[in-house]
Design a protein around this motif. Structure first.
Motif, PDB file in Angstrom:
ATOM      1  N   ASN A 247       1.119   6.314  -8.542  1.00  0.00           N
ATOM      2  CA  ASN A 247      -0.236   6.448  -8.019  1.00  0.00           C
ATOM      3  C   ASN A 247      -0.990   7.572  -8.708  1.00  0.00           C
ATOM      4  O   ASN A 247      -2.180   7.449  -9.008  1.00  0.00           O
ATOM      5  CB  ASN A 247      -0.189   6.725  -6.508  1.00  0.00           C
ATOM      6  CG  ASN A 247      -0.011   5.464  -5.696  1.00  0.00           C
ATOM      7  OD1 ASN A 247      -0.710   4.486  -5.900  1.00  0.00           O
ATOM      8  ND2 ASN A 247       0.947   5.453  -4.795  1.00  0.00           N
TER       9      ASN A 247
ATOM     10  N   LYS B 112      -8.933  -2.995  -0.293  1.00  0.00           N
ATOM     11  CA  LYS B 112      -7.682  -2.267  -0.077  1.00  0.00           C
ATOM     12  C   LYS B 112      -7.262  -2.320   1.387  1.00  0.00           C
ATOM     13  O   LYS B 112      -6.079  -2.502   1.712  1.00  0.00           O
ATOM     14  CB  LYS B 112      -7.846  -0.812  -0.530  1.00  0.00           C
ATOM     15  CG  LYS B 112      -6.618   0.041  -0.291  1.00  0.00           C
ATOM     16  CD  LYS B 112      -5.427  -0.505  -1.033  1.00  0.00           C
ATOM     17  CE  LYS B 112      -4.199   0.326  -0.771  1.00  0.00           C
ATOM     18  NZ  LYS B 112      -3.004  -0.295  -1.375  1.00  0.00           N
TER      19      LYS B 112
ATOM     20  N   GLN C 193      -1.329   1.347  -5.362  1.00  0.00           N
ATOM     21  CA  GLN C 193      -0.682   1.234  -4.058  1.00  0.00           C
ATOM     22  C   GLN C 193      -1.345   2.101  -2.986  1.00  0.00           C
ATOM     23  O   GLN C 193      -1.744   1.603  -1.941  1.00  0.00           O
ATOM     24  CB  GLN C 193       0.805   1.628  -4.181  1.00  0.00           C
ATOM     25  CG  GLN C 193       1.593   0.759  -5.119  1.00  0.00           C
ATOM     26  CD  GLN C 193       1.647   1.329  -6.524  1.00  0.00           C
ATOM     27  OE1 GLN C 193       0.858   2.186  -6.889  1.00  0.00           O
ATOM     28  NE2 GLN C 193       2.593   0.845  -7.320  1.00  0.00           N
ATOM     29  N   ASP C 194      -1.437   3.387  -3.209  1.00  0.00           N
ATOM     30  CA  ASP C 194      -1.878   4.307  -2.173  1.00  0.00           C
ATOM     31  C   ASP C 194      -3.401   4.285  -2.012  1.00  0.00           C
ATOM     32  O   ASP C 194      -4.134   4.285  -3.008  1.00  0.00           O
ATOM     33  CB  ASP C 194      -1.416   5.730  -2.503  1.00  0.00           C
ATOM     34  CG  ASP C 194      -1.611   6.674  -1.340  1.00  0.00           C
ATOM     35  OD1 ASP C 194      -0.950   6.495  -0.308  1.00  0.00           O
ATOM     36  OD2 ASP C 194      -2.437   7.587  -1.470  1.00  0.00           O
ATOM     37  N   THR C 195      -3.875   4.293  -0.765  1.00  0.00           N
ATOM     38  CA  THR C 195      -5.310   4.204  -0.508  1.00  0.00           C
ATOM     39  C   THR C 195      -6.071   5.377  -1.106  1.00  0.00           C
ATOM     40  O   THR C 195      -7.171   5.207  -1.643  1.00  0.00           O
ATOM     41  CB  THR C 195      -5.567   4.133   1.013  1.00  0.00           C
ATOM     42  OG1 THR C 195      -4.848   3.032   1.559  1.00  0.00           O
ATOM     43  CG2 THR C 195      -7.040   3.959   1.312  1.00  0.00           C
TER      44      THR C 195
ATOM     45  N   ARG D 132      -5.860  -5.620   2.080  1.00  0.00           N
ATOM     46  CA  ARG D 132      -4.502  -5.696   1.541  1.00  0.00           C
ATOM     47  C   ARG D 132      -3.515  -4.966   2.445  1.00  0.00           C
ATOM     48  O   ARG D 132      -2.379  -5.427   2.646  1.00  0.00           O
ATOM     49  CB  ARG D 132      -4.493  -5.081   0.144  1.00  0.00           C
ATOM     50  CG  ARG D 132      -3.147  -5.102  -0.568  1.00  0.00           C
ATOM     51  CD  ARG D 132      -3.257  -4.378  -1.898  1.00  0.00           C
ATOM     52  NE  ARG D 132      -1.980  -4.219  -2.566  1.00  0.00           N
ATOM     53  CZ  ARG D 132      -1.761  -3.389  -3.574  1.00  0.00           C
ATOM     54  NH1 ARG D 132      -2.766  -2.650  -4.028  1.00  0.00           N
ATOM     55  NH2 ARG D 132      -0.577  -3.297  -4.137  1.00  0.00           N
ATOM     56  N   ALA D 133      -3.964  -3.841   3.031  1.00  0.00           N
ATOM     57  CA  ALA D 133      -3.071  -3.060   3.893  1.00  0.00           C
ATOM     58  C   ALA D 133      -2.667  -3.825   5.141  1.00  0.00           C
ATOM     59  O   ALA D 133      -1.587  -3.592   5.694  1.00  0.00           O
ATOM     60  CB  ALA D 133      -3.746  -1.743   4.283  1.00  0.00           C
TER      61      ALA D 133
ATOM     62  N   CYS E  82       0.825  -1.226   0.000  1.00  0.00           N
ATOM     63  CA  CYS E  82       0.000   0.000   0.000  1.00  0.00           C
ATOM     64  C   CYS E  82       0.847   1.258   0.000  1.00  0.00           C
ATOM     65  O   CYS E  82       0.609   2.178   0.793  1.00  0.00           O
ATOM     66  CB  CYS E  82      -0.973   0.003   1.176  1.00  0.00           C
ATOM     67  SG  CYS E  82      -0.199  -0.163   2.780  1.00  0.00           S
TER      68      CYS E  82
END
Length: 347
Positions: A139, A193, A169-171, A196-197, A109
């Motif tokens: 991102n 997400k 990747q980034d939320t 996943r984090a 993430c």
């Protein structure tokens, strides 16, 4: 006075983590950082505190229930990304810590994963900065590319949301890309997400353990990897907010504060970049991150399409079976009716 004012502004004004990092990099490369040791120490404490605070924004039950659907994809994607990222780092001759940070940031993430792993391996500030810049740049691109690809390929809401959660990747970029696609896509993307984090926890402990092994064998005491005990704080806050409903409102406030502290942390990390360090790193980390991201996004999209095709094939086979059964039932009813008519006595 400019640096303290800029840091206070990053902490209080709701700017994104990427903008905070880029501001720190810009100030470091233009006016310079006169207090590198102080900003490095402050950034280290702020980093661990922000990662712990992020746990207060997670409901483990909701994340687990919805995230189980993409569990297989997530595990394979993270494992494959870490393996391929390591191979690419070796191929391009990238420093081990920097290659690991790029791989972890791409696999899990983004900035949060890099923030969690970097203190566990005692990564240098310029390595952390380059990894963050590479991942955050991709991102920003994904925020516009993913919706266009999704519409082009006629992805459904659920498929698109899952793809965003697995490949961006980034939320914040996951939420931004999915929100423009539809409500259902946003719901699936957010839950998957967050699931996943949570892989930050085992990955951070594994990295710390693997790095500590060679250090122990070599008998080196200085510079050995830290034990990421702050991850236990992350899990503890998440569990507390999950199982004590009265604390969920407070947990959201703590999570918001942690995001602001994380932005300040990235600003301080950006201040650690210097021109000589930037020249020595070159473009190779960005190339590694780009290739790894393309492979991850492409493979996850292919897996989702494969599952989608299988479902359509199952529906088609089921439909054919149902139609065949319907025709057979009608034929049997017609035969039964004809037999009844023939056996009936004539008037």
């Amino acid at each position: 006075m400019l640096l303290p004012v800029a840091g206070l502004g990053v902490l209080l004004v709701p700017v994104s983590s990427g903008a905070a990092l880029l501001l720190g990099v810009a100030l470091a490369l233009t006016i310079g950082n006169p207090w590198p040791e102080r900003t490095r120490a402050l950034g280290r404490y702020a980093l661990t505190g922000s990662v712990v605070g992020l746990g207060a924004g997670m409901n483990l039950l909701v994340v687990g229930r919805i995230g189980l659907h993409g569990l297989g994809y997530t595990a394979v994607g993270i494992g494959g990304a870490l393996l391929v990222g390591t191979l690419l780092g070796c191929r391009f001759g990238i420093a081990r810590d920097l290659s690991l940070l790029v791989s972890v940031g791409t696999a899990i993430c983004g900035g949060s994963a890099i923030a969690a792993v970097s203190p566990a391996i005692r990564a240098k500030d310029h390595d952390v900065t380059m990894a963050l810049v590479s991942v955050l740049l991709l991102n920003a691109i994904a925020l516009f590319v993913f919706p266009a690809v999704g519409h082009r390929l006629h992805l459904g809401q659920h498929s698109f949301g899952l793809w965003c959660a697995l490949a961006i990747q980034d939320t914040s970029s996951v939420v931004g890309a999915a929100a423009g696609y539809g409500e259902r896509a946003l719901e699936v993307a957010t839950a998957a997400k967050l699931a996943r984090a949570l892989w930050i926890v085992p990955v951070t402990f594994c990295v710390s353990w693997l790095r500590a092994g060679p250090v122990r064998e070599a008998g080196i005491a200085r510079g050995k990897p830290n034990r990421p005990w702050f991850i236990l704080g992350f899990l503890g806050l998440a569990a507390l907010v999950t199982f004590v409903p009265a604390l969920r409102g407070t947990g959201q406030l703590v999570s918001l504060a942690a995001h602001r502290v994380l932005a300040l942390t990235l600003f301080l990390i950006g201040l650690g970049l210097s021109r000589p360090a930037l020249r020595s790193l070159g473009f190779r980390p960005l190339l590694q991150a780009t290739l790894l991201w393309f492979l991850l996004a492409g493979s996850m999209l292919g897996a989702i399409f494969y599952q989608r095709i299988n479902r359509l094939a199952e529906k088609e086979l089921l439909g054919k079976a149902e139609r065949r059964d319907l025709v057979l039932a009608r034929a049997l009813r017609s035969r039964a009716g004809l037999t009844l008519a023939l056996s009936a006595p004539s008037a």
